[in-house]
Enzyme design. Structure first.
Site, PDB file in Angstrom:
ATOM      1  N   HIS A  53     -22.717 -10.443  14.841  1.00 56.86           N
ATOM      2  CA  HIS A  53     -23.997  -9.687  14.520  1.00 56.86           C
ATOM      3  C   HIS A  53     -24.450  -8.494  14.850  1.00 56.86           C
ATOM      4  CE1 HIS A  53     -24.384 -14.147  13.464  1.00 56.86           C
ATOM      5  NE2 HIS A  53     -23.529 -13.939  12.585  1.00 56.86           N
ATOM      6  N   HIS A 210     -23.128 -12.744   4.135  1.00 55.52           N
ATOM      7  CA  HIS A 210     -23.223 -13.033   5.935  1.00 55.52           C
ATOM      8  C   HIS A 210     -21.852 -12.878   6.207  1.00 55.52           C
ATOM      9  CE1 HIS A 210     -24.372 -14.333   9.812  1.00 55.52           C
ATOM     10  NE2 HIS A 210     -23.494 -14.875   9.866  1.00 55.52           N
ATOM     11  N   ASP A 214     -20.425 -10.947   8.489  1.00 54.21           N
ATOM     12  CA  ASP A 214     -19.330 -11.200  10.046  1.00 54.21           C
ATOM     13  C   ASP A 214     -17.915 -10.177   9.797  1.00 54.21           C
ATOM     14  OD1 ASP A 214     -20.859 -13.385  10.894  1.00 54.21           O
ATOM     15  OD2 ASP A 214     -20.546 -14.909  10.294  1.00 54.21           O
ATOM     16  N   HIS A 237     -13.948 -16.200  11.869  1.00 52.45           N
ATOM     17  CA  HIS A 237     -13.771 -14.612  12.840  1.00 52.45           C
ATOM     18  C   HIS A 237     -12.589 -15.042  13.352  1.00 52.45           C
ATOM     19  CE1 HIS A 237     -18.006 -15.350  12.995  1.00 52.45           C
ATOM     20  NE2 HIS A 237     -18.081 -15.568  13.002  1.00 52.45           N
TER      21      HIS A 237
HETATM   22 ZN   LIG Z   1     -22.595 -14.934  11.560  1.00 55.64          ZN
END
Ligand SMILES: [Zn+2]
Length: 257
Positions: A53, A210, A214, A237
Site C-alpha cells: 500500500h 483495492h 495492490d 501478490h
Molecule cells: Zn492490499
C-alpha cells in the site's frame, strides 16, 4: 516510519532502523513471501512486510527516489488503504529532480497464468489496467475496474480503497495468534450478510479498486514506472511477482526509455 528524500538514481530503498544490516531495495527480486501481503528480504535475512500500500502511494505520487526508514518488521497498516501515505507525501511536498525519469516500455505481449488467474501486458502509449476479480462471497463476487492514466486519478479513484478480508479468515488467523492489532479500523470485513464495518464502503466497488491498488504497488517493485496496457484476472501478490520475473527474464520484452 519516515520517508526521506534521496538523490537521483537512488531508487526506492527500505531501511529497518531497529536491526543491523536493515537496508532492502524495493525490487521484485527481493520478494520472499506473498501470502498475506508482499514481503521483501535482503541477503542478511532482514525482512520488511506489507509494503504494497505504501508502494502504491509512492507510485501514485510519482516518486522515483526515496528512503523509507521503519523501526519494525512491517509497514504501518494505517486504515488499510494508501490514503494516509499520499496525505503525508503531499504535506511534505515533492521535489522535481534534475535527471530525466527512466521508464520501462513494453515491446511485446507478456502473459503469466496460475490456474485460472492471469496477468498480461501489451505495448501501449500510457499505463492502463483492466482488472477483474471473482470471489465466491456473494457480497464481493465479480467486479471490474479499468484504470486509464489519462482519465483515472490515483488519488481520487484508488488511494482510499481499503484492504478487505472475510470474517472466517480472521477467525482462523486469530486462532494462529496473528493479526492481534487488526480491527475494523484497518480493513473492510465481509461475512455472508455483507460488510461488517458500520461506515460501509468508500466506493461501491471498493474491493476491485483495492486489488488495483495492490497490483500497482506490487508492480512498482519493477523499480520503474511501466508503460503498457495490463489485463488481470484474480490478481494477487503471488502472481503479481511472478509476472515481473517473467517480464524481466527476457530483455526483448521491454526497453528502458
Ligand atoms: Zn492490499
Amino acid at each position: 516510519m519516515s520517508l526521506i528524500p534521496a538523490p537521483c538514481n537512488t531508487g526506492l530503498i527500505f531501511k529497518r532502523t531497529d536491526v543491523p544490516n536493515g537496508e532492502i531495495k524495493a525490487n521484485y527480486k527481493n520478494v520472499t513471501e506473498t501470502k498475506l501481503g508482499t514481503t521483501l528480504s535482503n541477503e542478511f535475512g532482514v525482512k520488511i512486510s506489507t509494503i504494497e500500500h505504501l508502494m502504491a502511494a509512492i507510485w501514485g505520487c510519482g516518486i522515483d527516489n526515496l528512503i523509507v526508514e521503519i523501526n519494525a518488521p512491517e509497514a504501518p497498516i494505517m486504515d488499510g488503504s494508501s490514503e494516509p501515505f499520499v496525505f503525508m507525501i503531499e504535506c511534505a511536498g515533492i521535489n522535481i529532480q534534475e535527471e530525466v525519469r527512466l521508464v520501462v516500455e513494453i515491446l511485446k505481449k507478456v502473459r503469466v497464468e496460475d490456474g485460472d488467474k492471469f496477468i498480461e501486458v501489451e505495448p501501449a502509449k500510457e499505463f492502463s489496467l483492466d482488472l477483474q476479480i471473482d470471489f465466491a462471497n456473494h457480497q464481493v463476487k465479480k467486479q471490474n475496474f479499468a484504470y486509464h492514466s489519462v482519465s483515472t486519478s490515483f488519488k481520487v479513484d484508488i488511494c482510499r480503497a481499503r484492504t478487505f478480508t472475510f470474517k472466517h479468515e480472521i477467525d482462523y488467523l486469530q486462532k494462529l495468534g496473528l493479526i492481534k492489532g487488526g480491527s475494523l479500523d484497518n480493513a473492510v470485513v465481509v461475512d455472508e450478510n455483507g460488510v461488517i464495518n458500520k461506515e460501509g464502503l468508500r466506493y461501491n466497488d471498493e474491493f476491485v479498486r483495492h486489488k488495483t491498488l495492490d497490483f500497482i504497488g506490487d508492480i512498482y517493485l519493477a523499480g520503474y514506472y511501466i508503460i503498457g496496457h495490463f489485463k488481470g484476472f484474480k490478481s494477487g501478490h503471488g502472481i503479481n511477482n511472478k509476472f515481473l520475473h517473467k517480464l524481466f527474464e527476457d530483455p526483448s520484452n521491454y526497453r528502458l526509455v
